[in-house]
Design a protein around this motif. Sequence first.
Motif, PDB file in Angstrom:
ATOM      1  N   ARG A 145       6.163  -2.586  65.067  1.00 57.62           N
ATOM      2  CA  ARG A 145       5.978  -1.556  66.316  1.00 57.62           C
ATOM      3  C   ARG A 145       4.894  -2.056  66.976  1.00 57.62           C
TER       4      ARG A 145
ATOM      5  N   ALA B 132       2.171  -0.336  68.159  1.00 56.72           N
ATOM      6  CA  ALA B 132       0.982   0.039  68.146  1.00 56.72           C
ATOM      7  C   ALA B 132       0.458  -0.516  66.545  1.00 56.72           C
TER       8      ALA B 132
ATOM      9  N   VAL C 143      -2.761  -2.495  66.858  1.00 53.71           N
ATOM     10  CA  VAL C 143      -3.955  -1.507  67.208  1.00 53.71           C
ATOM     11  C   VAL C 143      -4.459  -1.017  65.912  1.00 53.71           C
TER      12      VAL C 143
ATOM     13  N   ASN D 246      -4.289   8.483  64.485  1.00 49.19           N
ATOM     14  CA  ASN D 246      -3.722   7.473  65.370  1.00 49.19           C
ATOM     15  C   ASN D 246      -2.433   6.935  64.818  1.00 49.19           C
TER      16      ASN D 246
ATOM     17  N   ALA E  96       1.513   7.288  66.339  1.00 50.07           N
ATOM     18  CA  ALA E  96       2.235   6.284  66.622  1.00 50.07           C
ATOM     19  C   ALA E  96       3.395   6.335  65.829  1.00 50.07           C
TER      20      ALA E  96
ATOM     21  N   TYR F 240       6.916   6.601  68.161  1.00 52.03           N
ATOM     22  CA  TYR F 240       7.841   5.307  68.234  1.00 52.03           C
ATOM     23  C   TYR F 240       9.300   5.639  67.291  1.00 52.03           C
TER      24      TYR F 240
ATOM     25  N   GLY G 249      -9.487   1.839  69.949  1.00 51.59           N
ATOM     26  CA  GLY G 249      -7.962   2.163  70.218  1.00 51.59           C
ATOM     27  C   GLY G 249      -8.062   2.234  71.805  1.00 51.59           C
TER      28      GLY G 249
ATOM     29  N   SER H 109      -6.672  -0.799  73.530  1.00 49.85           N
ATOM     30  CA  SER H 109      -5.469  -1.479  72.708  1.00 49.85           C
ATOM     31  C   SER H 109      -4.630  -2.149  73.458  1.00 49.85           C
TER      32      SER H 109
ATOM     33  N   VAL I  28      -2.741  -5.344  72.071  1.00 51.42           N
ATOM     34  CA  VAL I  28      -1.475  -5.572  72.066  1.00 51.42           C
ATOM     35  C   VAL I  28      -0.954  -6.754  72.843  1.00 51.42           C
TER      36      VAL I  28
END
Length: 134
Positions: free
Chosen positions: A14, A16, A19, A57, A61, A65, A121, A124, A128
């Motif tokens: 995924r 995130a 990150v 975090n 995430a 998601y 973060g 990010s 990403v």
Amino acid sequence: MDARTPNTTPFHKRPAFPVLLVQAAVTVLVALALWIIQGRVAGYSGLLGGLVAVIPNAYFAYRVYRYSGARSARAIVRELYSGEAGKLILTAALFVLVLIGVKPLEMLALFAGYFAAVATGASSLLIVKGFPKH
């Protein structure tokens, strides 16, 4: 009729996840640097500070998601708000646990680890965007 579509993509694929990996790596590097420069207490304090940022975090995430697709838009928005609220509560609870339960603790190192993970973060989008897609 339930219009939510569960996201079946494994968590490690995924958006995130890269990150979170970089945040965890930065946390470990900051903790090692603090350990080498200022000693054991500063090292584990920095590690705990980073974990206080990374764990919430990861929770956020996971929540955001959980669903995918246009038909899940309402569920995604709902998860966004509840995930952020949960992240804030979890962050506060982890800080309280660390501050009450860990002695001795180096406060400056704790917050250095926390802010290093949060700053990672915050950048990010760069992480990403540069992450290879498979």
